[in-house]
Design a protein around this motif. Structure first.
Motif, mmCIF file in Angstrom:
data_model
loop_
_atom_site.group_PDB
_atom_site.id
_atom_site.type_symbol
_atom_site.label_atom_id
_atom_site.label_comp_id
_atom_site.label_asym_id
_atom_site.label_seq_id
_atom_site.Cartn_x
_atom_site.Cartn_y
_atom_site.Cartn_z
ATOM 1 N N ALA A 110 11.549 2.241 0.053
ATOM 2 C CA ALA A 110 10.320 2.523 0.778
ATOM 3 C C ALA A 110 10.428 1.971 2.187
ATOM 4 O O ALA A 110 10.944 0.871 2.398
ATOM 5 N N ASP A 111 9.950 2.751 3.137
ATOM 6 C CA ASP A 111 9.973 2.299 4.523
ATOM 7 C C ASP A 111 8.884 3.033 5.291
ATOM 8 O O ASP A 111 8.342 4.044 4.822
ATOM 9 N N LEU A 112 8.571 2.523 6.452
ATOM 10 C CA LEU A 112 7.613 3.177 7.342
ATOM 11 C C LEU A 112 8.410 4.104 8.246
ATOM 12 O O LEU A 112 9.196 3.645 9.079
ATOM 13 N N VAL A 113 8.197 5.412 8.055
ATOM 14 C CA VAL A 113 9.021 6.398 8.740
ATOM 15 C C VAL A 113 8.146 7.403 9.462
ATOM 16 O O VAL A 113 7.244 8.003 8.861
ATOM 17 N N ASN A 114 8.408 7.591 10.738
ATOM 18 C CA ASN A 114 7.733 8.642 11.493
ATOM 19 C C ASN A 114 8.157 9.992 10.909
ATOM 20 O O ASN A 114 9.353 10.262 10.778
ATOM 21 N N GLY A 118 33.129 3.892 -5.517
ATOM 22 C CA GLY A 118 34.078 4.082 -4.434
ATOM 23 C C GLY A 118 33.556 4.864 -3.253
ATOM 24 O O GLY A 118 34.299 5.153 -2.313
ATOM 25 N N LYS A 119 32.275 5.218 -3.282
ATOM 26 C CA LYS A 119 31.697 6.000 -2.187
ATOM 27 C C LYS A 119 30.543 5.261 -1.550
ATOM 28 O O LYS A 119 29.976 4.326 -2.122
ATOM 29 N N GLU A 120 30.196 5.684 -0.363
ATOM 30 C CA GLU A 120 29.071 5.073 0.326
ATOM 31 C C GLU A 120 27.750 5.591 -0.254
ATOM 32 O O GLU A 120 27.682 6.684 -0.819
ATOM 33 N N ARG A 121 26.724 4.797 -0.092
ATOM 34 C CA ARG A 121 25.397 5.222 -0.509
ATOM 35 C C ARG A 121 24.964 6.409 0.336
ATOM 36 O O ARG A 121 25.181 6.435 1.550
ATOM 37 N N GLU A 122 24.340 7.395 -0.295
ATOM 38 C CA GLU A 122 23.910 8.590 0.425
ATOM 39 C C GLU A 122 22.456 8.922 0.112
ATOM 40 O O GLU A 122 21.958 8.616 -0.977
ATOM 41 N N GLY A 123 21.806 9.545 1.065
ATOM 42 C CA GLY A 123 20.446 9.988 0.846
ATOM 43 C C GLY A 123 20.411 11.245 0.012
ATOM 44 O O GLY A 123 21.170 12.175 0.271
ATOM 45 N N VAL A 124 19.558 11.274 -0.976
ATOM 46 C CA VAL A 124 19.422 12.418 -1.872
ATOM 47 C C VAL A 124 18.168 13.215 -1.530
ATOM 48 O O VAL A 124 18.223 14.433 -1.321
ATOM 49 N N ALA A 125 17.047 12.529 -1.469
ATOM 50 C CA ALA A 125 15.779 13.193 -1.184
ATOM 51 C C ALA A 125 14.790 12.158 -0.679
ATOM 52 O O ALA A 125 14.846 10.990 -1.074
ATOM 53 N N CYS A 126 13.898 12.603 0.190
ATOM 54 C CA CYS A 126 12.864 11.723 0.720
ATOM 55 C C CYS A 126 11.543 12.465 0.761
ATOM 56 O O CYS A 126 11.521 13.696 0.907
ATOM 57 N N ILE A 127 10.458 11.714 0.649
ATOM 58 C CA ILE A 127 9.124 12.312 0.731
ATOM 59 C C ILE A 127 8.262 11.437 1.614
ATOM 60 O O ILE A 127 8.173 10.227 1.425
ATOM 61 N N GLY A 128 7.634 12.081 2.588
ATOM 62 C CA GLY A 128 6.790 11.359 3.519
ATOM 63 C C GLY A 128 5.392 11.160 2.990
ATOM 64 O O GLY A 128 5.034 11.598 1.890
ATOM 65 N N THR A 129 4.576 10.503 3.787
ATOM 66 C CA THR A 129 3.222 10.176 3.360
ATOM 67 C C THR A 129 2.338 11.413 3.217
ATOM 68 O O THR A 129 1.361 11.389 2.468
ATOM 69 N N TRP A 170 17.114 1.842 6.120
ATOM 70 C CA TRP A 170 15.964 1.468 5.280
ATOM 71 C C TRP A 170 16.097 -0.018 4.952
ATOM 72 O O TRP A 170 16.964 -0.415 4.156
ATOM 73 N N ASP A 171 15.262 -0.829 5.533
ATOM 74 C CA ASP A 171 15.442 -2.270 5.365
ATOM 75 C C ASP A 171 14.205 -2.976 4.844
ATOM 76 O O ASP A 171 14.111 -4.201 4.914
ATOM 77 N N ASP A 172 13.243 -2.239 4.329
ATOM 78 C CA ASP A 172 12.052 -2.906 3.809
ATOM 79 C C ASP A 172 12.115 -3.165 2.312
ATOM 80 O O ASP A 172 12.244 -4.300 1.885
ATOM 81 N N TYR A 173 12.008 -2.099 1.504
ATOM 82 C CA TYR A 173 11.993 -2.286 0.057
ATOM 83 C C TYR A 173 13.050 -1.412 -0.608
ATOM 84 O O TYR A 173 13.146 -0.221 -0.311
ATOM 85 N N TRP A 174 13.780 -2.015 -1.537
ATOM 86 C CA TRP A 174 14.764 -1.313 -2.360
ATOM 87 C C TRP A 174 14.594 -1.729 -3.813
ATOM 88 O O TRP A 174 14.294 -2.897 -4.092
ATOM 89 N N GLY A 175 14.807 -0.767 -4.706
ATOM 90 C CA GLY A 175 14.847 -1.104 -6.116
ATOM 91 C C GLY A 175 16.229 -1.565 -6.526
ATOM 92 O O GLY A 175 17.153 -1.601 -5.703
ATOM 93 N N GLN A 176 16.369 -1.893 -7.806
ATOM 94 C CA GLN A 176 17.643 -2.387 -8.331
ATOM 95 C C GLN A 176 18.578 -1.261 -8.740
ATOM 96 O O GLN A 176 19.772 -1.487 -8.937
ATOM 97 N N THR A 219 0.855 -1.190 0.000
ATOM 98 C CA THR A 219 0.000 0.000 0.000
ATOM 99 C C THR A 219 0.887 1.234 0.000
ATOM 100 O O THR A 219 1.321 1.713 1.051
ATOM 101 N N PHE A 220 1.122 1.756 -1.183
ATOM 102 C CA PHE A 220 2.099 2.816 -1.404
ATOM 103 C C PHE A 220 1.847 4.023 -0.511
ATOM 104 O O PHE A 220 2.780 4.624 0.016
ATOM 105 N N ASP A 221 0.579 4.388 -0.328
ATOM 106 C CA ASP A 221 0.241 5.615 0.396
ATOM 107 C C ASP A 221 0.834 5.669 1.800
ATOM 108 O O ASP A 221 1.097 6.744 2.328
ATOM 109 N N TYR A 222 1.016 4.525 2.419
ATOM 110 C CA TYR A 222 1.430 4.484 3.814
ATOM 111 C C TYR A 222 2.949 4.565 3.993
ATOM 112 O O TYR A 222 3.420 4.646 5.125
ATOM 113 N N TRP A 223 3.679 4.552 2.884
ATOM 114 C CA TRP A 223 5.124 4.393 2.964
ATOM 115 C C TRP A 223 5.867 5.659 2.556
ATOM 116 O O TRP A 223 5.488 6.322 1.601
ATOM 117 N N THR A 224 6.904 5.965 3.300
ATOM 118 C CA THR A 224 7.816 7.038 2.937
ATOM 119 C C THR A 224 8.744 6.531 1.838
ATOM 120 O O THR A 224 9.188 5.374 1.872
#
Length: 129
Positions: free
Chosen positions: A97-101, A42-53, A115-121, A28-33
């Motif tokens: 996607a994850d459930l985020v307060n 050679g670099k670590e994964r970094e957060g670019v942008a996030c959008i909440g519900t 983020w340990d629920d859903y990841w794309g490729q 249920t996409f609506d409920y997930w951030t």
């Protein structure tokens, strides 16, 4: 099929634009951030942008003012509009996607490992002349 599928990556010249898409299925996409993350060689994964519900957003300092994240709950999709791209934006871009307060959106977006629920490729973005 993976719950999240990214598309829209490619080769673009400096100063150019790309729009990445993330299509979700199986939950249920609506409920997930939704978060967009990238990993350069050679670099670590970094957060670019996030959008909440509720549409609240966070951008990393490196992309603020150039990138825009959005979501279309009716289509179960998220988008990342990237303008004025430079070589530093090169990398493999993932959506997750994850459930985020909402109160911890900023902290969670800065911590991809949380983020340990859903990841794309991932979809590759290369900025080069």
């Amino acid at each position: 099929q993976s719950p999240l599928v990214e598309s829209g990556g490619g080769l673009v010249q400096p100063g150019g634009s790309l729009t990445l898409s993330c299509a979700a299925s199986g939950f249920t996409f609506d409920y997930w951030t939704i978060g967009w993350f990238r990993q350069a060689p050679g670099k670590e994964r970094e957060g670019v942008a996030c959008i909440g519900t509720s549409g609240d957003t966070y951008y990393s300092d490196s992309v603020k003012g150039r990138f825009t994240i959005s979501r279309d709950n009716a289509k179960s999709m998220s988008f990342l509009l990237m303008n004025n791209l430079d070589a530093g934006d090169t990398g493999l871009y993932y959506c997750a996607a994850d459930l985020v307060n909402p109160r911890v959106l900023v902290g969670r977006c800065r911590a991809p490992s949380s983020w340990d629920d859903y990841w794309g490729q991932g979809t590759q973005v290369t900025v080069s002349a």
